[in-house]
Design an enzyme around this catalytic site. Sequence first.
Site, PDB file in Angstrom:
ATOM      1  N   ASP A 130      -1.336   2.719  19.113  1.00 32.42           N
ATOM      2  CA  ASP A 130      -1.055   1.524  18.380  1.00 32.42           C
ATOM      3  C   ASP A 130       0.066   1.019  18.755  1.00 32.42           C
ATOM      4  OD1 ASP A 130      -1.327  -0.695  16.880  1.00 32.42           O
ATOM      5  OD2 ASP A 130      -1.123   0.292  14.935  1.00 32.42           O
TER       6      ASP A 130
ATOM      7  N   GLY B 228       4.150  -2.599  12.881  1.00 33.95           N
ATOM      8  CA  GLY B 228       4.847  -2.964  14.145  1.00 33.95           C
ATOM      9  C   GLY B 228       6.477  -2.768  13.923  1.00 33.95           C
TER      10      GLY B 228
END
Length: 479
Positions: A324, A419
């Site tokens: 990811d 993120g």
Amino acid sequence: MEHRQTESPPSYDYVMNHNTPPPSYPSLETLSATQVQPYYIPQPVHQTPAPCAQTIPAQTVRASSQRNKRYCFGGSSVTAVIVVLVVIAVWIGVRYGPSLWALTEKETPPDTCPPSSVDCDGKKDCSQGSDECRCVRFGAANELQVMTSKTKSFLPVCAQGWNKDIADQTCQQLGFRQSYEVGFLNTSSFTFQSLNSQFTSTIQASVNTSTSCPGQQTVSLQCSKCGKPPGSRIIGGNAAADGQWPWQASLHFQGSHTCGGSLVAPDFIITAAHCFPKGTTGSQLPSNWKVYIGLVSQLQLPNPYNVKQIILHQNYDPASNNNDIALLKLSKPASNIQPVCLPAFDQKFPAGKKCWTTGFGVIRQGDDSSSTLLMEVEVNLIDSSVCNSYSVYGGRITEKMQCAGDLKGGKDSCQGDSGGPLVCKVDDKWYLAGITSWGNGCGKPNNPGVYTDVGQLLMWIYGKMQLSLICHSLHHKRV
């Protein structure tokens, strides 16, 4: 960014066989059958709208909800112009929309390599240049290590003949603008990469293997001033101090904060791949994104950076959230902002180490509004074997993931933090250890946050940075 304690343990959303021990790292086939919950809401996270004003300075406009834009302008003539522009935009969208989307969202063609391709010889053979983009790495104390087509292994570079020009070219090859600091290390290695008489286009094509190096001194190279923000922090505080996390980025999708990110080089932001789901229209279109860096409040936004390219990990698995990670290439360099340091190739952050995670996400699970202030929380790194146990995540943690938080609950990332950085301090420098990825709820006991392990993906990061800036300029023909 979750801080409160949860009163009772969570109800597990999966059933495990307690008689069978979990694998240390499960296969992706097993993971794909179990859905995980990313720290991300597919639509932009809501924020309390700013008051309407007749003039809105660019540096202070805050992002509003995608469904409730509150930008107000004064004057009937301005209103008329806006109406005309909207009509034109709608007509263009209807008339040319499909062809425009086909052009802007076209996927990067696959990387193809001929049978005669040779890795790390300084000549681009593969269509995307992948044969020349995984040839350089950094060891302990920033030791420069290079692999060539002849050695097939990484060796330290002898300091003899090294100078600032070569340092700059090497850092530029890796996707940085120039070198920051060059030093020399004493090594016990018996084999080296020694410079040729003339530097060519890449460092791997400019060295030869040697068994001798004067003084046993090798090159220590830093490509940026990173990880040392000015000032002191407020220990235990909830809101981050101004300038404490200068690399923190806020990624705005169609005008609203959606995910976090970290500046790692003047041209590049590291974030999570799941922030760009294919199912969300336009999420992979660079023009839909704005990047704000170094901010501590969504009410005082600095000038934004446009996104030139979105680079997703080719093996990202949305079912398990393995790999990811994504890179954003900015349209112009953020040269006046200090980035966070990337860890060395063999740098380890031990379980139990206290690190920090930051973000603009919701501060309580279930909230529909993100925080207007940059929040910070100290978390402990958790050993993967513990995180993979039945009482925690029962085998969901892969070798590309790192758990952090408190097994008692209360300290965690949450929706909107996706993120963003997990940073650890070593020798007065902050290193990017992880990327906020997923978790079961926020701040629940036995459900810590899960982060993409940056150390496991360093070669992908350097390779994609190099591909984006340098590899496309290499000659296609071998000489």
